[in-house]
Motif scaffolding. Structure first.
Motif, PDB file in Angstrom:
ATOM      1  N   HIS A  86       0.833  -1.201   0.000  1.00 38.68           N
ATOM      2  CA  HIS A  86       0.000   0.000   0.000  1.00 38.68           C
ATOM      3  C   HIS A  86       0.874   1.260   0.000  1.00 38.68           C
ATOM      4  CE1 HIS A  86      -3.629  -2.309   0.528  1.00 38.68           C
ATOM      5  NE2 HIS A  86      -3.095  -2.929   1.575  1.00 38.68           N
ATOM      6  N   ALA A  87       1.968   1.232   0.735  1.00 39.32           N
ATOM      7  CA  ALA A  87       2.870   2.387   0.785  1.00 39.32           C
ATOM      8  C   ALA A  87       3.505   2.640  -0.583  1.00 39.32           C
ATOM      9  CB  ALA A  87       3.952   2.172   1.838  1.00 39.32           C
ATOM     10  N   ILE A  88       3.840   1.595  -1.304  1.00 35.92           N
ATOM     11  CA  ILE A  88       4.445   1.750  -2.635  1.00 35.92           C
ATOM     12  C   ILE A  88       3.412   2.266  -3.626  1.00 35.92           C
ATOM     13  CG2 ILE A  88       5.488   0.506  -4.566  1.00 35.92           C
ATOM     14  CD1 ILE A  88       6.764  -1.344  -2.455  1.00 35.92           C
ATOM     15  N   TRP A  97      12.853   2.564  -0.278  1.00 31.77           N
ATOM     16  CA  TRP A  97      12.991   2.249   1.151  1.00 31.77           C
ATOM     17  C   TRP A  97      12.633   0.803   1.438  1.00 31.77           C
ATOM     18  CZ3 TRP A  97      16.087   5.347   3.215  1.00 31.77           C
ATOM     19  CH2 TRP A  97      16.109   6.687   2.867  1.00 31.77           C
ATOM     20  N   VAL A  98      11.626   0.283   0.767  1.00 37.07           N
ATOM     21  CA  VAL A  98      11.240  -1.118   0.970  1.00 37.07           C
ATOM     22  C   VAL A  98      12.377  -2.036   0.526  1.00 37.07           C
ATOM     23  CG1 VAL A  98       9.663  -2.940   0.197  1.00 37.07           C
ATOM     24  CG2 VAL A  98       8.758  -0.712   0.834  1.00 37.07           C
ATOM     25  N   LEU A  99      12.966  -1.747  -0.622  1.00 39.13           N
ATOM     26  CA  LEU A  99      14.086  -2.568  -1.095  1.00 39.13           C
ATOM     27  C   LEU A  99      15.306  -2.417  -0.195  1.00 39.13           C
ATOM     28  CD1 LEU A  99      13.811  -2.025  -4.943  1.00 39.13           C
ATOM     29  CD2 LEU A  99      13.149  -4.040  -3.623  1.00 39.13           C
ATOM     30  N   SER A 102      14.695  -4.341   2.914  1.00 42.30           N
ATOM     31  CA  SER A 102      14.715  -5.774   2.593  1.00 42.30           C
ATOM     32  C   SER A 102      16.142  -6.287   2.454  1.00 42.30           C
ATOM     33  CB  SER A 102      13.943  -6.033   1.296  1.00 42.30           C
ATOM     34  OG  SER A 102      12.596  -5.696   1.449  1.00 42.30           O
ATOM     35  N   VAL A 103      16.999  -5.507   1.830  1.00 40.59           N
ATOM     36  CA  VAL A 103      18.398  -5.933   1.664  1.00 40.59           C
ATOM     37  C   VAL A 103      19.110  -5.963   3.009  1.00 40.59           C
ATOM     38  CG1 VAL A 103      20.634  -5.236   0.711  1.00 40.59           C
ATOM     39  CG2 VAL A 103      18.612  -5.233  -0.735  1.00 40.59           C
ATOM     40  N   ILE A 104      18.896  -4.942   3.827  1.00 39.43           N
ATOM     41  CA  ILE A 104      19.565  -4.885   5.128  1.00 39.43           C
ATOM     42  C   ILE A 104      19.089  -6.012   6.042  1.00 39.43           C
ATOM     43  CG2 ILE A 104      19.747  -3.546   7.258  1.00 39.43           C
ATOM     44  CD1 ILE A 104      19.945  -1.076   5.554  1.00 39.43           C
ATOM     45  N   SER A 105      17.780  -6.275   6.041  1.00 41.30           N
ATOM     46  CA  SER A 105      17.260  -7.280   6.963  1.00 41.30           C
ATOM     47  C   SER A 105      17.367  -8.699   6.426  1.00 41.30           C
ATOM     48  CB  SER A 105      15.784  -6.984   7.279  1.00 41.30           C
ATOM     49  OG  SER A 105      15.004  -7.109   6.105  1.00 41.30           O
ATOM     50  N   GLY A 106      17.686  -8.863   5.184  1.00 38.58           N
ATOM     51  CA  GLY A 106      17.735 -10.212   4.611  1.00 38.58           C
ATOM     52  C   GLY A 106      19.118 -10.624   4.163  1.00 38.58           C
ATOM     53  N   PRO A 107      19.450 -10.473   2.883  1.00 35.34           N
ATOM     54  CA  PRO A 107      20.691 -11.004   2.338  1.00 35.34           C
ATOM     55  C   PRO A 107      21.950 -10.389   2.928  1.00 35.34           C
ATOM     56  CG  PRO A 107      19.385  -9.940   0.601  1.00 35.34           C
ATOM     57  CD  PRO A 107      18.608  -9.868   1.861  1.00 35.34           C
TER      58      PRO A 107
END
Length: 114
Positions: A86-88, A97-99, A102-107
């Protein structure tokens, strides 16, 4: 899981990935913007196709549906709302910001073994 379902998902993965990768790879050429910042962005945007496509295919499998059902019906949890989508939609610049998160918290954490 049935073999035909696995094969359909694999074919879907390759079709979406190839269309996305080649589509965004050739858009700058067709538009005459290769070498410009927008052309470079579109070209590299196509590079994320395999990861994003795989995530969407995995998300829409029976396992996700079953997990949501167990959480909502058995454990009385709230239904997941996908607020980031919804924010996107409301502001496409939120995609960065979502990407990033996602990168910081995942890979990124996995690579450092955190």
């Amino acid at each position: 899981m049935k073999k035909s379902h696995d094969t359909k998902q694999l074919i879907l993965f390759f079709i979406i990935t190839l269309a996305w990768t080649w589509g965004f790879g050739f858009v700058p050429v067709f538009m005459g913007t290769e070498g410009t910042p927008s052309g470079t962005f579109l070209f590299y945007f196509g590079g994320g196709a395999p990861s994003v496509t795989a995530l969407f295919i995995v998300f829409f499998t029976l396992i996700s549906i079953a997990a949501i059902w167990v959480g909502v019906c058995i454990f009385a949890c709230e239904m997941p709302e996908m607020n980031y989508v919804h924010a996107i939609v409301q502001n496409p610049f939120n995609l960065f910001w979502v990407l990033f998160i996602s990168v910081i918290s995942g890979p990124l954490n996995e690579e450092f073994g955190i």
